[in-house]
Design an enzyme around this catalytic site. Structure first.
Site, PDB file in Angstrom:
ATOM      1  N   HIS A  95     -19.829  50.747   9.940  1.00  0.00           N
ATOM      2  CA  HIS A  95     -19.335  50.590  10.972  1.00  0.00           C
ATOM      3  C   HIS A  95     -19.886  48.943  11.862  1.00  0.00           C
ATOM      4  CE1 HIS A  95     -16.559  49.870  14.467  1.00  0.00           C
ATOM      5  NE2 HIS A  95     -15.722  50.547  13.978  1.00  0.00           N
ATOM      6  N   GLU A 165     -11.905  46.388   8.286  1.00  0.00           N
ATOM      7  CA  GLU A 165     -11.470  46.224   9.477  1.00  0.00           C
ATOM      8  C   GLU A 165     -12.517  44.221  10.079  1.00  0.00           C
ATOM      9  OE1 GLU A 165     -11.867  49.965  11.713  1.00  0.00           O
ATOM     10  OE2 GLU A 165     -13.245  49.522  11.675  1.00  0.00           O
TER      11      GLU A 165
HETATM   12  P1  PGA Z   1      -9.655  49.651  18.161  1.00  0.00           P
HETATM   13  O1  PGA Z   1     -11.234  50.020  17.055  1.00  0.00           O
HETATM   14  O2  PGA Z   1      -8.448  50.595  16.970  1.00  0.00           O
HETATM   15  O3  PGA Z   1     -10.261  50.644  19.556  1.00  0.00           O
HETATM   16  O4  PGA Z   1      -9.504  48.353  17.530  1.00  0.00           O
HETATM   17  C1  PGA Z   1     -10.999  50.565  15.722  1.00  0.00           C
HETATM   18  C2  PGA Z   1     -12.725  50.563  14.978  1.00  0.00           C
HETATM   19  O5  PGA Z   1     -13.616  50.254  15.764  1.00  0.00           O
HETATM   20  O6  PGA Z   1     -11.924  51.349  13.866  1.00  0.00           O
END
Ligand code: PGA
Length: 253
Positions: A95, A165
């Protein structure tokens, strides 16, 4: 293929009681969503308790990270074997918030491998911090994927979930949301990087999107973003919003 909706609770909530409340709200409705695989990734300290409460329910649990060795002198780390023993089925790996604290491509590569070895599905997060006119983000994402999967075999690749992401779209300080078109373009690109390396089996890899996913944009991403699931941060802590996202995912063909 069923939609995959993952809740990443990050370092929330602050007490086990509140974790239990959020979980109970989701548990109540989970049974309605036949066409969705639901995965919750609470902080590791709540996993055992929530898994115990989860008996007979279809929700699966994921860790937010893991270490690549099975046991030993590794203060502060949690091993894939320990998580698997608890009943954990997934783990987020790489992540951007973990990368920011020092997780490099090499560590991520070992974690993906160790996760598969323990029977835990790795949710490998990739995504650029910024976009510029030169489109360097394509090469950036390619390198993240190629390094993380460099020791993964053809047989194992379909056990990996890839979460796109874009860092600029994550969290309450996000620059903006990604558009479904931007998401689709990267999903196609990721699929190409995978098939160049692994061949036709790459078709079976699940690609999902994360970054400010919410009830207002879930349908757009799932129907037009080229992805088959969402990694939801903030809105996974809000039972009502998370249930709305599950409902949307359940309706999409
Ligand atoms: P968010 O986070 O939906 O609060 O933008 C997503 C993530 O970091 O997996």
């Amino acid at each position: 293929m069923k939609k995959l909706i993952i809740g990443n609770w990050k370092m929330n909530p602050p007490s086990v009681k509140e974790a239990e409340n959020i979980f109970s709200g989701i548990k109540k409705v989970a049974g309605k969503f036949e066409k969705v695989d639901i995965v919750l990734c609470p902080p590791a300290v709540y996993l055992e308790h929530l898994i115990w409460l989860n008996k007979k329910v279809k929700i699966k649990f994921g860790a937010q990270d893991l270490f690549w060795e099975e046991m030993g002198a590794r203060t502060g780390q949690i091993s894939p074997a320990q998580l698997a023993d608890l009943g954990v089925k997934y783990s987020i790996i790489g992540h951007s918030e973990a990368r920011e604290l020092g997780d490099g491509d090499e560590e991520i590569m070992r974690k993906v491998k160790a996760s598969i070895r323990a029977g835990i599905t790795p949710i490998l997060c990739v995504g650029e911090r910024v976009r510029d006119v030169h489109h360097f983000h394509f090469a950036f994402i390619k390198k993240q994927i190629e390094t993380a999967l460099s020791i993964i075999s053809k047989n194992d690749i379909k056990k990996v979930v890839i979460a796109y992401e874009p860092v600029w779209a994550i969290g309450k300080n996000a620059e903006r949301e990604a558009t479904p078109e931007e998401c689709e373009e990267i999903a196609i690109y990721i699929r190409k990087v995978l098939s160049d390396k692994f061949g036709p089996i790459a078709k079976e890899v699940r690609i999902i999107y994360g970054g400010s996913a919410n009830p207002a944009n879930a349908e757009k991403f799932l129907a037009h973003g080229g992805v088959s699931g969402l990694l939801v941060g903030r809105d996974s802590l809000n039972t009502k919003k998370f249930a709305e996202i599950l409902e949307i995912a359940n309706k999409i063909k």
